[in-house]
Write an enzyme that holds these catalytic residues in place. Structure first.
Site, PDB file in Angstrom:
ATOM      1  N   HIS A   1      -6.823  80.289  26.184  1.00  0.00           N
ATOM      2  CA  HIS A   1      -6.244  78.998  26.549  1.00  0.00           C
ATOM      3  C   HIS A   1      -7.145  77.842  26.136  1.00  0.00           C
ATOM      4  O   HIS A   1      -8.360  77.987  26.031  1.00  0.00           O
ATOM      5  CB  HIS A   1      -6.009  78.924  28.061  1.00  0.00           C
TER       6      HIS A   1
ATOM      7  N   ASP B   1      -8.234  74.363  27.883  1.00  0.00           N
ATOM      8  CA  ASP B   1      -8.232  73.908  29.261  1.00  0.00           C
ATOM      9  C   ASP B   1      -7.153  72.852  29.500  1.00  0.00           C
ATOM     10  O   ASP B   1      -7.002  71.904  28.714  1.00  0.00           O
ATOM     11  CB  ASP B   1      -9.593  73.308  29.631  1.00  0.00           C
TER      12      ASP B   1
ATOM     13  N   HIS C   1     -10.634  79.495  24.759  1.00  0.00           N
ATOM     14  CA  HIS C   1     -11.633  80.405  25.325  1.00  0.00           C
ATOM     15  C   HIS C   1     -10.977  81.389  26.270  1.00  0.00           C
ATOM     16  O   HIS C   1      -9.819  81.231  26.674  1.00  0.00           O
ATOM     17  CB  HIS C   1     -12.771  79.637  26.009  1.00  0.00           C
TER      18      HIS C   1
ATOM     19  N   ARG D   1     -18.742  73.712  36.476  1.00  0.00           N
ATOM     20  CA  ARG D   1     -18.189  73.121  35.238  1.00  0.00           C
ATOM     21  C   ARG D   1     -17.945  71.633  35.403  1.00  0.00           C
ATOM     22  O   ARG D   1     -17.393  71.192  36.412  1.00  0.00           O
ATOM     23  CB  ARG D   1     -16.876  73.803  34.867  1.00  0.00           C
TER      24      ARG D   1
END
Length: 282
Positions: A98, A100, A258, A273
């Site tokens: 995907h 993000d 990723h 993150r």
């Protein structure tokens, strides 16, 4: 600063620097930003950072945004916790290729992910170069997808296991956006595939160019969608990073996908993150 390419497709490891300095040093920040455009994903090990330093470093790329379903740290709202434990819910969201948050009208420009704790083996993350994936498509596929658009959905992914009330409330907050299937990078001008796990269907495939009879639409569109999504599966477009505490990954979400490999339960994996706001794909 030493820069070591990791694969022929994408990725480089930076050595000999403390990346937190880039949050205070404009020259170093400019160098890191240029390296990211070149390599698409950057990595560094042994980076002792606080959440505040993590956020300050990420802000060299732009403002930060929160996530509606991931908790933020108490001390730094721009940092979210992606923590997995043996008691975590069984739903799996990250172990799919995907970009993000393509369920946003303005998907993130990129992210900075910092490892706090990880299994001794397992829990790697993989990335794929979607510019390379587009570049190597057969010419007739490039012609077919020129101008094609698709829907991306939070409702069909993150919210699928929620109650109807919760699901519909979140959809009202984040209506399924339409994005081009082929995106042009706003800084480099390079074209890439914008597909991934949040993409549900094409919105302008059903035309006389593609459909002879109405029954052509579903098999034709479904086969093309599956084919495009499958391009991330090609090893020649990929790289894989093995985490260690204190290691950091920085990626350009506009041209990479990723995949977080879920091979480590019942171990603990704690990642923080910073997600950087982006612009509308064109």
């Amino acid at each position: 600063m030493k820069v070591i390419p990791l694969t022929c497709a994408l990725g480089a490891e930076i050595q000999g620097v403390h990346l937190a300095e880039a949050g205070r040093n404009a020259d170093m920040a400019g160098e890191v930003k240029a390296l990211l455009l070149k390599h698409k994903v950057l990595f560094a090990r042994d980076q002792d950072m606080t959440d505040a330093e993590h956020a300050a470093f990420a802000r060299i790329f732009g403002d930060l945004e929160s996530h509606p379903l991931a908790p933020s740290t108490d001390s730094e709202p721009g940092i979210i916790n992606i923590w997995k434990t043996p008691d975590s819910p069984p739903e799996r969201y990250e172990n799919a290729w995907h970009h993000d948050a393509t369920w946003r009208e303005l998907p993130p420009m990129g992210a900075v992910l910092r490892c706090l704790e990880c299994p001794p083996v397992g829990g790697d993350t993989m990335w794929a170069n979607m510019e390379l994936a587009y570049e190597r498509l057969p010419d007739h596929i490039k012609e077919t997808i020129e101008g094609l658009k698709a829907r991306h959905s939070m409702e069909a992914t993150f919210m699928a296991a929620k109650s109807a009330k919760e699901r519909l409330a979140m959809k009202a907050r984040f209506p399924d956006p339409e994005h081009p299937v082929v995106r042009t990078h706003p800084e480099t001008g390079n074209k890439s595939l914008l597909t991934g796990g949040f993409m549900t269907h094409f919105t302008n495939y059903h035309t006389a160019r593609n459909v002879r009879f109405g029954q052509d639409w579903q098999p034709g569109a479904s086969a093309l969608l599956s084919y495009l999504i499958s391009q991330t599966f090609i090893p020649e477009y990929q790289m894989r990073w093995r985490w260690s505490p204190g290691s950091i990954a920085i990626w350009d979400n506009r041209c990479t996908q990723h995949y977080a490999v879920m091979d480590y339960p019942p171990c603990v994996r704690r990642m923080n993150r910073a997600t950087i706001k982006g612009d509308r794909p064109i």
